[in-house]
Design a protein around this motif. Sequence first.
Motif, PDB file in Angstrom:
ATOM      1  N   TYR A  70       0.827  -1.205   0.000  1.00  0.00           N
ATOM      2  CA  TYR A  70       0.000   0.000   0.000  1.00  0.00           C
ATOM      3  C   TYR A  70       0.867   1.264   0.000  1.00  0.00           C
ATOM      4  O   TYR A  70       2.009   1.258   0.493  1.00  0.00           O
ATOM      5  N   ASP A  79      -2.367  12.945  -3.610  1.00  0.00           N
ATOM      6  CA  ASP A  79      -3.718  12.795  -4.158  1.00  0.00           C
ATOM      7  C   ASP A  79      -3.986  13.910  -5.178  1.00  0.00           C
ATOM      8  O   ASP A  79      -3.583  15.059  -4.941  1.00  0.00           O
ATOM      9  N   ARG A  83      -3.159   8.125  -3.864  1.00  0.00           N
ATOM     10  CA  ARG A  83      -3.757   8.508  -2.585  1.00  0.00           C
ATOM     11  C   ARG A  83      -3.206   7.657  -1.442  1.00  0.00           C
ATOM     12  O   ARG A  83      -2.760   6.532  -1.630  1.00  0.00           O
ATOM     13  N   GLN A  86      -3.745   3.644  -0.834  1.00  0.00           N
ATOM     14  CA  GLN A  86      -4.055   2.965  -2.093  1.00  0.00           C
ATOM     15  C   GLN A  86      -3.285   1.655  -2.201  1.00  0.00           C
ATOM     16  O   GLN A  86      -2.081   1.602  -1.944  1.00  0.00           O
TER      17      GLN A  86
END
Length: 324
Positions: A70, A79, A83, A86
């Motif tokens: 992530y 972002d 983001r 994500q």
Amino acid sequence: MIKRGIAGLSALIVLFVGIPGAAADGTSALPTHPGPVYATVTDKSGKLSLQTFGRPDGKDMVFRISGSVYANIEGNSLDPAMRHGQKLFNIEGYNIRRLYRVPDTNQLYQLSREIVFYTDPADPQRILREWKNPIDGKTYPVVPINNDAVNFGPFTITSSYVGPPLQDLHDETVWTSDIPVRTNFGTTLGEGFGLTGGVYAAQEMFDFSVDDNEVAARTGSGVPASAMKTKISWARTSPWTPFMCLAESDVRGQLTYHARSWSLSSYAAIEPWLRAEVEANHPLYTAAPTAPGPSENSWTSFYNKQLGKGATTWAGWCAANGRP
């Protein structure tokens, strides 16, 4: 993994085993067989932790690794291109390992190789060959974690050897290993990889758990056969991996790996789809090393294999491989 491994699946999984006398296959007669050294250990925790390094009989075993990666972005500052939180990749692979005894001594090594593929975030079995960087818009080749080798030791093993503190939780015995990693690649390799100050800083966190019935079966007298049935939870925070071509010093953020790992008694127990990829493109990783040697992590592996040990720079590799 990773890393000290995926890693650092990776620097922290511990085991040594042995059996006095000759085994049916004759392996215990070899001067590198770990059995006679393992047999001297009396501490329960010592026996359990050592058995995460390899099989008691010195044959290859596997820790299968499966998880996700992530984006960890302070202030969600990237972002909407990327983001915070994500999911960028799934990861699927393994570490294959064995125990090695320095001939006719009480010193042991864990010898291993690890191969972990970055896969589609929506399909864990679809291996990614390229990845589009959302920050610069370029597409780069995906380089799997391919560390040859990941070795630890030598460890001097005596009857006083003890392992980490154990906890009894429900019907399982558990223990942890948390490792802060700091390496100045700018100094050691002369290559900074876009890291802040050329320093790789990460945190590796492992939880080990073994069913109490398995514990009882494998901590008595004698030497158990095959691999101990072990489950591992692994998390790592680390900089952007090199193939992403994101300079940590310029692009604020890092990666969080969260994965599960479980023991298998042999390479043959790995799923066919994963073995097919390894045998077609990475056949070295079908077996553990047979003797001690230098170790790699994800960054030194990239330096050795992608940068030609300094023949080109990380920035040069990114410039040459980024496709609009």
